[in-house]
Every structure is written in C-alpha cells, then in structure tokens.
Design a protein around this motif. Structure first.
Motif, mmCIF file in Angstrom:
data_model
loop_
_atom_site.group_PDB
_atom_site.id
_atom_site.type_symbol
_atom_site.label_atom_id
_atom_site.label_comp_id
_atom_site.label_asym_id
_atom_site.label_seq_id
_atom_site.Cartn_x
_atom_site.Cartn_y
_atom_site.Cartn_z
ATOM 1 N N ALA A 49 13.158 75.125 -24.744
ATOM 2 C CA ALA A 49 12.439 76.393 -24.836
ATOM 3 C C ALA A 49 12.434 76.936 -26.263
ATOM 4 N N LEU A 50 13.566 76.860 -26.958
ATOM 5 C CA LEU A 50 13.662 77.418 -28.304
ATOM 6 C C LEU A 50 12.874 76.603 -29.320
ATOM 7 N N THR A 51 12.801 75.297 -29.120
ATOM 8 C CA THR A 51 12.019 74.463 -30.036
ATOM 9 C C THR A 51 10.548 74.824 -29.980
ATOM 10 N N VAL A 52 10.011 74.985 -28.775
ATOM 11 C CA VAL A 52 8.614 75.411 -28.646
ATOM 12 C C VAL A 52 8.425 76.800 -29.244
ATOM 13 N N GLY A 53 9.398 77.685 -29.038
ATOM 14 C CA GLY A 53 9.293 79.025 -29.600
ATOM 15 C C GLY A 53 9.188 79.015 -31.119
ATOM 16 N N MET A 54 9.939 78.152 -31.787
ATOM 17 C CA MET A 54 9.856 78.070 -33.236
ATOM 18 C C MET A 54 8.553 77.414 -33.682
ATOM 19 N N PHE A 55 8.064 76.447 -32.906
ATOM 20 C CA PHE A 55 6.748 75.883 -33.213
ATOM 21 C C PHE A 55 5.670 76.954 -33.131
ATOM 22 N N GLN A 56 5.794 77.861 -32.161
ATOM 23 C CA GLN A 56 4.817 78.933 -32.013
ATOM 24 C C GLN A 56 4.792 79.853 -33.233
ATOM 25 N N LEU A 57 5.928 79.981 -33.905
ATOM 26 C CA LEU A 57 5.995 80.812 -35.109
ATOM 27 C C LEU A 57 5.604 80.046 -36.368
ATOM 28 N N GLY A 58 5.271 78.768 -36.226
ATOM 29 C CA GLY A 58 4.906 77.965 -37.379
ATOM 30 C C GLY A 58 6.082 77.523 -38.218
ATOM 31 N N ARG A 59 7.281 77.505 -37.627
ATOM 32 C CA ARG A 59 8.494 77.124 -38.351
ATOM 33 C C ARG A 59 9.022 75.795 -37.846
ATOM 34 N N LEU A 60 9.659 75.055 -38.736
ATOM 35 C CA LEU A 60 10.285 73.796 -38.351
ATOM 36 C C LEU A 60 11.540 74.112 -37.547
ATOM 37 N N PRO A 61 11.636 73.651 -36.291
ATOM 38 C CA PRO A 61 12.795 74.014 -35.456
ATOM 39 C C PRO A 61 14.070 73.357 -35.953
ATOM 40 N N GLY A 62 15.174 74.051 -35.731
ATOM 41 C CA GLY A 62 16.466 73.492 -36.110
ATOM 42 C C GLY A 62 16.843 72.270 -35.312
ATOM 43 N N THR A 63 16.103 72.009 -34.234
ATOM 44 C CA THR A 63 16.349 70.791 -33.453
ATOM 45 C C THR A 63 16.229 69.546 -34.319
ATOM 46 N N VAL A 64 15.331 69.593 -35.301
ATOM 47 C CA VAL A 64 15.114 68.427 -36.163
ATOM 48 C C VAL A 64 16.391 68.081 -36.913
ATOM 49 N N TRP A 65 17.000 69.080 -37.550
ATOM 50 C CA TRP A 65 18.204 68.811 -38.346
ATOM 51 C C TRP A 65 19.381 68.425 -37.455
ATOM 52 N N LEU A 66 19.462 69.033 -36.286
ATOM 53 C CA LEU A 66 20.526 68.675 -35.354
ATOM 54 C C LEU A 66 20.365 67.235 -34.878
ATOM 55 N N LEU A 67 19.140 66.847 -34.548
ATOM 56 C CA LEU A 67 18.876 65.476 -34.093
ATOM 57 C C LEU A 67 19.181 64.467 -35.193
ATOM 58 N N LEU A 68 18.735 64.753 -36.412
ATOM 59 C CA LEU A 68 18.972 63.817 -37.511
ATOM 60 C C LEU A 68 20.462 63.689 -37.823
ATOM 61 N N ALA A 69 21.191 64.802 -37.770
ATOM 62 C CA ALA A 69 22.630 64.734 -38.040
ATOM 63 C C ALA A 69 23.341 63.888 -36.988
ATOM 64 N N MET A 70 22.977 64.083 -35.719
ATOM 65 C CA MET A 70 23.592 63.299 -34.651
ATOM 66 C C MET A 70 23.238 61.819 -34.798
ATOM 67 N N ALA A 71 21.981 61.516 -35.132
ATOM 68 C CA ALA A 71 21.550 60.120 -35.270
ATOM 69 C C ALA A 71 22.272 59.443 -36.432
ATOM 70 N N LEU A 72 22.421 60.145 -37.540
ATOM 71 C CA LEU A 72 23.119 59.557 -38.688
ATOM 72 C C LEU A 72 24.590 59.329 -38.377
ATOM 73 N N LEU A 73 25.206 60.248 -37.658
ATOM 74 C CA LEU A 73 26.613 60.078 -37.293
ATOM 75 C C LEU A 73 26.798 58.889 -36.359
ATOM 76 N N VAL A 74 25.891 58.747 -35.382
ATOM 77 C CA VAL A 74 25.968 57.595 -34.481
ATOM 78 C C VAL A 74 25.707 56.298 -35.248
ATOM 79 N N ALA A 75 24.763 56.312 -36.181
ATOM 80 C CA ALA A 75 24.488 55.118 -36.988
ATOM 81 C C ALA A 75 25.714 54.725 -37.805
ATOM 82 N N LEU A 76 26.424 55.716 -38.331
ATOM 83 C CA LEU A 76 27.641 55.418 -39.088
ATOM 84 C C LEU A 76 28.707 54.798 -38.190
#
Length: 345
Positions: A49-76
């Motif tokens: 719900a919050l990701t769509v809400g930030m898209f509605q405001l024209g902002r990059l959602p924080g989900t992106v940075w959270l997802l990338l951080a988790m993916a990099l940690l798992v890759a490590l």
C-alpha cells in the motif's frame, strides 16, 4: 438494527474477510511448509500500500532501497558460502545472477515510472515486482539457517523480523500514512446496499487468487512439491525435493499475497508503516481457526473474522479489536481439549 443496516455490515464484513482470507492462506502455506508462524506477513501488506502511495506522489518509494540492500546482503552471503564450498566460478556467477536479477530489474522499473504520471495499474504491477522478491530474501536472511530449529525458536525469530521490518518501513516511508485511489470508481445500487467498484475488485481478485492457488497445488509440479513438503519434510527431502527451495517458494507466494492484499486494502483505509501488524494478525486469527493446517477452513474463518469485526464495530466500535482477538481464546481451548499435543508439537 434493521435488515438494511445488517446488510451493509455483512457486505463490509465479507469485503474485509476476503482480504483476511488471503492473509490466512499465506499464513497456513508458510507454516505447513516451513513450520514458521510468519508474524511479519502484515508488513508486506503495508509495503504494498505504501509503495503505491509514494508512486502516486511521484516519489521513488523506499521499497527500492530496502529491496536492493536485502538483495546485496543475500548475494554477499551466497558468495561467502560458495567460496567456502569451493564452487566453480560459473556456478557462483549464476547463483549471484539469480539473486540480483529481479531486484535490479524491479528497481530500474520503479526508478523509471516514479517521476512520470503512470497509471495505477502500472504502479500496482511494479509494486508487486518490488515487494514479491522480498519474500525469499527474508527467508534466506532470517530462516534458512534455522530450518531445523523448533517452532518456538522460529516464532521468536518471526517476532524479531517483524520489529526489524516495521522499523525499516518507518525509515523507508516515514510516519505519514497513505490512502490510495480506487481501481474502479463505479457504484451500484442493490436494494439498501450501495456497492462500490472497489468492493467488486476485492471480491473478484480474492476469488481468482484462491482458485489459482487451488489449481497450483493440484495441477503443477511445484505445487505438488510444496504439498509433499508440508505433509512430510523428511520424506520429501528423500525424494529429491529441496526444503530450501520449498521454503523460498512459499515465502515468495506469501510476499506476493501480502503485496496484493495491500493494493486491495489501500483504497479502503489509510495505511501507515505499522498498520500491517493488526491486518496480518487478523489473518493469523483466521488461520488459527483452521488449526494452521486447512486452507478451506482458513478461508471460512477469515470470513467469520470479517463479519465479527464488522458487527462488533457497530455494537462497540471502541472494542472491535478486542472482540476479534478474544475470539481466538475459545478456539484454542477447544483445539487443545480436542487434540492434545506434547510441548514440542
């Protein structure tokens, strides 16, 4: 209370119950496959719900940075495990590619559409692409190394994961809430009822997903593998079914169901970073009605929870949450007397 008010409350209860049914099914799925009582299921609802809400405001959602951080940690972690096991460079590269490919593609899509006035459907699809990969990443980070632990240990880990994801949600989205636009603004009159198009969307999407899950478990090889793992983990492992792959798949499906539930419930209520806990907990109550084992009973229990919440809010709105969560006590007592288990079970 007259018939018209009862009809309105029943419709509201069925609508909420459809959302709780999805969360209950996800809870039962994760528990039967991995023995994890997945308390953070509601966090995926809030993320959606919050990701769509930030898209509605024209902002990059924080989900992106959270997802990338988790993916990099798992890759490590995968890289370190591969080096310890002396894997071939080609096999290690394929493993890292599988871990990073989808998060990177989803993040690129989010970066592309965020400043543009994309339609709600496009934003919803990108949201699903962002939140769904978090499921297997959470499993890899928090649960995979503890797959053989007791249910109590896994429950304690789930509590920790819940608090971690709630704190990360506050960091990523802030304290403000979002209420998203409806997917369908039409309204229909049926006697004393006025049914919104969003209600039709919720009921149709929930029904379609339940039918899809039934077909997945009955017709697909992966679904049958998950069923085998749920019935007998050791037997499934002896037959060549990877318990790690089954765990990742179950968490992927749980994340998808949670994100979809967030998209459906977003237009109905304002969602904050910590709203997912109560929503997910109601799905858990419905799953407990089914003994964390039966999908049909979990769906029926979810409808009961929705109706109980709706009518309880009419008679005592200040106590509606207490009414819903107290209803779990007689169910637990009845199940304990009907089918007693040992402490470990």
């Amino acid at each position: 209370m007259d018939l018209s008010i009862a009809s309105i409350l029943a419709l509201d209860g069925l609508t909420n119950g459809a959302i709780y049914a999805l969360l209950a099914l996800a809870t039962v799925l994760v528990f039967t496959v991995t023995r994890v009582i997945f308390i953070p299921q509601g966090e995926f609802v809030a993320f959606g719900a919050l990701t769509v809400g930030m898209f509605q405001l024209g902002r990059l959602p924080g989900t992106v940075w959270l997802l990338l951080a988790m993916a990099l940690l798992v890759a490590l972690l995968d890289l370190l495990d591969g080096l310890r096991a002396r894997q071939l460079p080609s096999a290690l590269f394929r493993q890292l590619l599988r871990t990073l490919a989808l998060p990177l593609l989803a993040s690129a899509a989010a970066w592309w559409i965020a400043p543009r006035n994309s339609g709600l459907i496009v934003q919803a699809l990108v949201t699903l692409a962002l939140v769904t990969p978090m499921g297997p990443l959470v499993y890899r980070l928090a649960y995979q190394s503890l797959a053989g632990a007791s249910v109590l240990v896994l429950l304690i880990v789930s509590v920790g994961v819940h608090f971690a994801l709630t704190g990360l949600a506050l960091l990523a989205f802030g304290a403000e809430g979002f209420r998203n636009p409806s997917f369908w603004d039409a309204r229909f009159s049926l006697g004393p009822l006025t049914i919104s198009g969003q209600t039709f969307i919720i009921l149709a999407a929930s029904s379609a997903l339940i039918v899809s899950l039934y077909l997945f478990f009955e017709r697909s090889l992966a679904g049958k593998a998950l069923r085998a793992t749920a019935v007998n983990r050791l037997g499934a492992r002896l037959m060549g079914i990877s318990s790690e792959s089954a765990g990742k798949l179950s968490f992927t499906m749980a994340a998808f169901i949670g994100a979809l539930s967030g998209l459906l419930i977003g237009p109905s209520t304002t969602v904050f970073y910590d709203s997912g806990f109560l929503i997910g907990l109601k799905g858990f109550v419905a799953a407990v009605f089914a003994g964390l084992a039966s999908y049909p009973l979990a769906a029926v229990g979810a409808i009961g929870v929705g109706l109980l919440e709706s009518f309880g809010s009419f008679w005592a709105s200040a106590w509606k949450e207490v009414i819903v969560f107290t209803s779990i006590l007689p169910v637990l007592l009845w199940r304990s007397l009907r089918d007693p288990h040992s402490d470990e079970e």
